[in-house]
Design an enzyme around this catalytic site. Structure first.
Site, PDB file in Angstrom:
ATOM      1  N   GLN A 136      -5.695  -8.654  -2.720  1.00 26.67           N
ATOM      2  CA  GLN A 136      -5.733  -7.637  -1.663  1.00 26.67           C
ATOM      3  C   GLN A 136      -7.162  -7.335  -1.227  1.00 26.67           C
ATOM      4  O   GLN A 136      -7.388  -6.776  -0.160  1.00 26.67           O
ATOM      5  CB  GLN A 136      -5.072  -6.340  -2.146  1.00 26.67           C
ATOM      6  CG  GLN A 136      -3.560  -6.390  -2.267  1.00 26.67           C
ATOM      7  CD  GLN A 136      -3.129  -6.745  -3.669  1.00 26.67           C
ATOM      8  OE1 GLN A 136      -3.847  -7.435  -4.410  1.00 26.67           O
ATOM      9  NE2 GLN A 136      -1.962  -6.297  -4.062  1.00 26.67           N
TER      10      GLN A 136
ATOM     11  N   GLY B  41       0.869  -1.177   0.000  1.00 26.59           N
ATOM     12  CA  GLY B  41       0.000   0.000   0.000  1.00 26.59           C
ATOM     13  C   GLY B  41       0.903   1.223   0.000  1.00 26.59           C
ATOM     14  O   GLY B  41       1.840   1.317   0.820  1.00 26.59           O
ATOM     15  N   ALA B  42       0.631   2.141  -0.930  1.00 21.59           N
ATOM     16  CA  ALA B  42       1.563   3.246  -1.161  1.00 21.59           C
ATOM     17  C   ALA B  42       1.948   4.025   0.107  1.00 21.59           C
ATOM     18  O   ALA B  42       3.143   4.198   0.397  1.00 21.59           O
ATOM     19  CB  ALA B  42       0.977   4.160  -2.236  1.00 21.59           C
TER      20      ALA B  42
ATOM     21  N   ARG C 275      10.221  -1.293  -4.755  1.00 20.36           N
ATOM     22  CA  ARG C 275       8.999  -1.297  -5.573  1.00 20.36           C
ATOM     23  C   ARG C 275       8.942   0.010  -6.362  1.00 20.36           C
ATOM     24  O   ARG C 275       9.212   1.078  -5.806  1.00 20.36           O
ATOM     25  CB  ARG C 275       7.746  -1.457  -4.679  1.00 20.36           C
ATOM     26  CG  ARG C 275       7.769  -2.805  -3.946  1.00 20.36           C
ATOM     27  CD  ARG C 275       6.425  -3.244  -3.466  1.00 20.36           C
ATOM     28  NE  ARG C 275       5.486  -3.436  -4.538  1.00 20.36           N
ATOM     29  CZ  ARG C 275       4.164  -3.539  -4.338  1.00 20.36           C
ATOM     30  NH1 ARG C 275       3.671  -3.443  -3.128  1.00 20.36           N
ATOM     31  NH2 ARG C 275       3.348  -3.739  -5.349  1.00 20.36           N
TER      32      ARG C 275
ATOM     33  N   ASN D 201      -3.071   2.947 -10.298  1.00 19.54           N
ATOM     34  CA  ASN D 201      -3.569   2.156  -9.161  1.00 19.54           C
ATOM     35  C   ASN D 201      -3.492   0.683  -9.531  1.00 19.54           C
ATOM     36  O   ASN D 201      -3.131   0.323 -10.666  1.00 19.54           O
ATOM     37  CB  ASN D 201      -5.003   2.570  -8.803  1.00 19.54           C
ATOM     38  CG  ASN D 201      -5.413   2.043  -7.435  1.00 19.54           C
ATOM     39  OD1 ASN D 201      -4.657   2.156  -6.471  1.00 19.54           O
ATOM     40  ND2 ASN D 201      -6.582   1.441  -7.340  1.00 19.54           N
ATOM     41  N   LYS D 202      -3.841  -0.153  -8.585  1.00 19.23           N
ATOM     42  CA  LYS D 202      -3.761  -1.602  -8.788  1.00 19.23           C
ATOM     43  C   LYS D 202      -4.419  -2.009 -10.094  1.00 19.23           C
ATOM     44  O   LYS D 202      -5.486  -1.503 -10.445  1.00 19.23           O
ATOM     45  CB  LYS D 202      -4.435  -2.289  -7.604  1.00 19.23           C
ATOM     46  CG  LYS D 202      -4.381  -3.788  -7.595  1.00 19.23           C
ATOM     47  CD  LYS D 202      -2.991  -4.350  -7.754  1.00 19.23           C
ATOM     48  CE  LYS D 202      -2.024  -3.866  -6.701  1.00 19.23           C
ATOM     49  NZ  LYS D 202      -0.615  -4.262  -6.963  1.00 19.23           N
TER      50      LYS D 202
ATOM     51  N   ASP E  89      -1.561   4.833  -6.252  1.00 22.04           N
ATOM     52  CA  ASP E  89      -0.137   4.711  -5.933  1.00 22.04           C
ATOM     53  C   ASP E  89       0.650   5.892  -6.470  1.00 22.04           C
ATOM     54  O   ASP E  89       1.757   6.156  -6.019  1.00 22.04           O
ATOM     55  CB  ASP E  89       0.409   3.395  -6.500  1.00 22.04           C
ATOM     56  CG  ASP E  89      -0.308   2.229  -5.855  1.00 22.04           C
ATOM     57  OD1 ASP E  89      -1.418   1.882  -6.317  1.00 22.04           O
ATOM     58  OD2 ASP E  89       0.201   1.694  -4.864  1.00 22.04           O
TER      59      ASP E  89
HETATM   60  O1  MRU Z   1       0.711  -3.812  -4.695  1.00 20.25           O
HETATM   61  P1  MRU Z   1       0.120  -3.190  -3.476  1.00 20.25           P
HETATM   62  O2  MRU Z   1      -0.778  -4.099  -2.713  1.00 20.25           O
HETATM   63  O3  MRU Z   1       1.136  -2.490  -2.624  1.00 20.25           O
HETATM   64  O4  MRU Z   1      -0.827  -2.120  -4.143  1.00 20.25           O
HETATM   65  C1  MRU Z   1      -0.926  -0.859  -3.760  1.00 20.25           C
HETATM   66  C2  MRU Z   1      -2.266  -0.669  -3.271  1.00 20.25           C
HETATM   67  O5  MRU Z   1      -2.520  -0.936  -2.129  1.00 20.25           O
HETATM   68  C3  MRU Z   1      -3.311  -0.227  -4.161  1.00 20.25           C
HETATM   69  O6  MRU Z   1      -2.967  -0.011  -5.465  1.00 20.25           O
HETATM   70  C4  MRU Z   1      -4.110   0.872  -3.528  1.00 20.25           C
HETATM   71  O7  MRU Z   1      -5.289   0.967  -4.200  1.00 20.25           O
HETATM   72  C5  MRU Z   1      -3.401   2.187  -3.480  1.00 20.25           C
HETATM   73  S1  MRU Z   1      -2.464   2.380  -2.026  1.00 20.25           S
HETATM   74  C6  MRU Z   1      -3.581   3.100  -0.885  1.00 20.25           C
END
Ligand code: MRU
Length: 346
Positions: free
Chosen positions: A203, A54-55, A90, A253-254, A243
């Protein structure tokens, strides 16, 4: 965050005053396990393998990683080495670079002997600031959810759809996209959340787990069911996290977010993105400059077959109804961002 009725943060200093405790998200939702991280290499591993993810949380974890590194080697070379190690974990969440820049700027002017204590101080400040930011996003977003409830004459719960996990677990506390949900729920607005699984790392199960801990009704769906539910009128609005947001309001975003935004646009469902300012990349003119993480094919469960596993996608600003930031709600555009953050002129 509330776990079994008790309030926890996802990360913080442990009782010994120097090691860092964090919730290991790789064993959730089956087990709630707090682990101790004692050096920067362990912190880098925790970020890379998504024990913390999570960012916003990645940023704060990196700051604590710098503090751990400074205990062993606070020289200029040690500082740059630790920063490079963490930065390489990351690529997509800009919060990581942002947090490392904050720590670096605070430490570089100091004498080597003063750096470890200051690094811990900065890490704790970033953690506290993240909590405050998420609470502000929650307060602004809760007003939107209340309006959505009024718009349906309070006849039924507001139907929200989310993707991935942008809740407590993705931050130090409260979450970004889920902060409005928790705030509105606590203020008595009835809600129900459609939670998409978010293949391949699922997630969504983390989101479901934390909604359950907070007492918010939810239903898990496959990622592919989102469009169907929107077409059937089962969704009042979508809220997702991010992110990295580019200067022009494009949103990383994801992976799968873009498809949800397309379906939302086609069906007239408002699509909100919760974006703390630490997730805005003022140096990226558009989404094209945002690096998209490619993760190992094994995450799809096909060790020996050809697999592509992009972990994020870009949603164009035109599909985003508004950004929810700690300073309020704004249009996803350069103008909208400048209106809220006039001090950012890069
Ligand atoms: O790969 P992750 O689980 O670290 O992904 C990031 C996220 O949690 C999501 O993309 C999220 O929607 C944004 S972070 C609040």
């Amino acid at each position: 965050m509330r776990v079994a009725g008790e309030w926890h943060r996802t990360i913080g200093l442990s009782a010994d005053g120097w090691s860092v405790s964090l919730i290991d998200q790789t064993v959730l939702p089956d087990r709630f396990q707090v682990i101790l991280v004692t050096d920067v290499e362990q912190m880098a591993e925790a970020i890379r393998t998504m024990r913390v993810r999570g960012a916003p949380l990645i940023g704060v974890a990196a700051a604590f990683g710098m503090a751990l590194a400074m205990r062993h080697d606070a020289s200029d070379a040690g500082l740059e080495r630790a920063s490079r190690l963490l930065d390489a974990t990351r690529p997509t969440a800009v919060n990581l670079r942002w947090a490392l820049d904050q720590v670096g700027a605070a430490l570089r002017p100091l004498a080597v002997a003063d750096r470890p204590a200051r690094a811990y101080q900065v890490a704790e400040q970033l953690a506290d600031a993240d909590v405050a930011t998420c609470q502000q996003i929650g307060a602004h977003g809760a007003l939107l959810l209340r309006s959505a409830w009024e718009a349906i004459d309070r006849a039924r719960p507001v139907e929200i759809m989310t993707h991935c996990n942008a809740g407590w677990l993705a931050t130090v506390d409260w979450g970004t996209a889920m902060a409005p949900v928790y705030h509105a729920h606590d203020a008595g607005v009835p809600l129900h959340v459609w939670v998409s699984e978010t293949r391949p790392r699922n997630q969504g199960l983390l989101t479901a787990w934390e909604l359950g801990q907070h007492g918010v009704p939810y239903t898990i769906i496959t990622d592919n069911a989102a469009g169907h539910l929107m077409r059937r009128g089962r969704v009042d609005l979508c809220i997702v996290g991010t992110d990295r947001v580019a200067q022009n309001g494009n949103v990383a975003n994801k992976v799968g977010t873009y498809l949800k935004a397309l379906a939302a646009s086609d069906t007239g469902v408002p699509f909100y993105v919760a974006a703390p300012s630490a997730s805005i990349d003022w140096s990226a003119p558009t989404g094209d400059q945002i690096p998209i993480e490619e993760r190992a094919g094994i995450e799809l469960g096909h060790g020996k077959l050809p697999v592509a596993n992009p972990a994020f996608d870009i949603t164009p600003a035109r599909l985003v109804t508004a950004l929810l930031t700690e300073r309020g709600v704004t249009e996803a555009s350069a103008t909208g961002l400048r209106r809220l953050f006039p001090e950012r002129t890069e």
